[in-house]
Design a protein around this motif. Sequence first.
Motif, short mmCIF file in Angstrom:
data_model
loop_
_atom_site.label_atom_id
_atom_site.label_comp_id
_atom_site.label_asym_id
_atom_site.label_seq_id
_atom_site.Cartn_x
_atom_site.Cartn_y
_atom_site.Cartn_z
N LEU A 166 34.06 39.83 40.20
CA LEU A 166 34.08 38.46 40.17
C LEU A 166 35.45 38.04 40.82
CD1 LEU A 166 33.27 35.76 38.59
CD2 LEU A 166 34.93 36.49 36.66
N ALA A 172 38.22 35.48 39.61
CA ALA A 172 39.36 36.05 38.81
C ALA A 172 40.18 36.99 39.53
CB ALA A 172 38.61 36.71 37.73
N TYR A 207 42.45 37.10 33.00
CA TYR A 207 41.94 37.46 34.27
C TYR A 207 41.46 39.03 34.25
CZ TYR A 207 43.21 32.87 35.96
OH TYR A 207 43.47 31.63 36.14
N LEU A 228 35.18 43.20 32.88
CA LEU A 228 33.97 43.09 32.26
C LEU A 228 33.00 42.88 33.61
CD1 LEU A 228 34.39 40.42 29.21
CD2 LEU A 228 33.33 42.93 29.27
N ASN A 229 33.59 42.38 34.79
CA ASN A 229 32.97 42.14 36.11
C ASN A 229 33.86 42.50 37.21
OD1 ASN A 229 31.54 41.49 38.19
ND2 ASN A 229 30.87 39.42 37.44
N GLN A 231 40.93 41.05 31.69
CA GLN A 231 39.71 41.15 30.95
C GLN A 231 38.48 40.75 31.65
OE1 GLN A 231 39.88 42.86 28.11
NE2 GLN A 231 37.68 42.88 28.00
N ALA A 232 38.49 39.56 32.40
CA ALA A 232 37.46 39.20 32.94
C ALA A 232 37.14 40.15 34.29
CB ALA A 232 37.74 37.87 33.62
N LEU A 233 37.85 40.86 34.69
CA LEU A 233 37.57 41.89 35.89
C LEU A 233 36.94 43.01 35.22
CD1 LEU A 233 40.68 41.12 38.41
CD2 LEU A 233 38.10 40.51 38.75
N SER A 253 32.63 37.38 27.60
CA SER A 253 31.91 37.44 28.99
C SER A 253 33.14 37.30 30.25
CB SER A 253 30.96 36.39 29.28
OG SER A 253 31.42 35.29 29.33
N SER A 254 32.65 37.73 31.38
CA SER A 254 33.57 37.71 32.30
C SER A 254 33.91 36.21 32.73
CB SER A 254 33.09 38.22 33.63
OG SER A 254 31.92 37.77 34.13
N GLN A 255 32.90 35.17 32.54
CA GLN A 255 33.10 33.95 32.90
C GLN A 255 34.23 33.21 31.62
OE1 GLN A 255 32.46 32.02 35.40
NE2 GLN A 255 31.44 33.80 36.79
N TYR A 284 36.49 34.71 29.89
CA TYR A 284 37.69 35.02 30.18
C TYR A 284 38.32 34.49 31.55
CZ TYR A 284 37.92 38.53 26.47
OH TYR A 284 37.90 39.16 25.01
#
Length: 355
Positions: free
Chosen positions: A340, A343, A330, A336-337, A332-334, A306-308, A310
């Motif tokens: 965010l 991130a 970071y 996914l979202n 990978q988090a972006l 999940s973004s959170q 990562y």
Amino acid sequence: FAQRSGGSMHLVLPLGVRLENAVYAYAMYVWKAFWPARLAVFYPHPGAALAVWQLGLAALFVVAVSAIVWRGRVGRPYLVIGWLWFLGTLVPVIGLVQVGEQAMADRYAYIPLIGVFLMAVWGAADLADSRQLSFWTRAKTAAVVLAIFSLFTSDQIRYWRSSYDLWSHTVDVTKDNFFAEENLGAALIASDRFAEALPHLQKATGIRPLDPAGHLNLAGVLALSDRSRDAILEYEIAIPLVSDPRQLPAAYETLGRLYAEVGNYSKARVSYQQALQINPQRLTARDALAKVELSDAIRNVAESPSSQGYLRLGQVFQQDGRAPEARAAYEQALALNPKLAEARIALDALNGRGK
């Protein structure tokens, strides 16, 4: 005053119990002087558990000897002097003011027994004079007595060769001796004999279930024996009982390591945090907490990306000084979202520093 300032007066006993033990100890000191067997480095205080017959015989002995020496005070003044020396010099250590947790101590008798030896030696001299014994007969008798006590001394010396010998002997000659069981366990631990130490530490905690030291030592042996879950239980019992805050950081840190070993990372984290709350400068706890945080974050993204997740992984990497891994997390988090913001800000900050 000296003992109180040293923290040795925590055992509080009623005056009646202290008087009973004092009378019993007077008799036992004399008995052990003439029959020095089953001597121990520590005699646990019996509290109110002295049998009536034990107290009665001891009181009868003290009263009878006092009466005899008083009657002979004119013809044999050394008897009353020696007896009063013995009774008087024992007063500070006889337990009327209870210091420590011992009922008596052999070392306390060194000076008082001078009075008893005075009675014995001068009494023997009077007996020899009355029977008109020759010098050589007296010398031979003295030599035999000294030889017998030399054998007793030699027997006692062998118990002082090592901590194991000392405390195993003390366990053998005393009953329900918390300190002996605990110290014997510690001696066995020092020799890497963990399996042998375990029953002694378990018995110590059975004798004194509210003593934190016993549970901490038992927990340590269980941990060294790869019994992490059992060790955790002992630490959980011991920590609330600990009164000295200086012992807690190490206990919490070890508890955190054990929780991590059994896979309970949330409790491991809490334990390390408690150690650092007490001692923020404890580097080993800080490093261990960082490892737990990293392992937890990696596991979370592996189990449920999940973004959170990562974002959290990137923060942990960044705190550990691992900028490339943090940047990848970071990103990978972006991926996914893209919205965010936290991130994005963290990634921009990393890139802005040229890392």
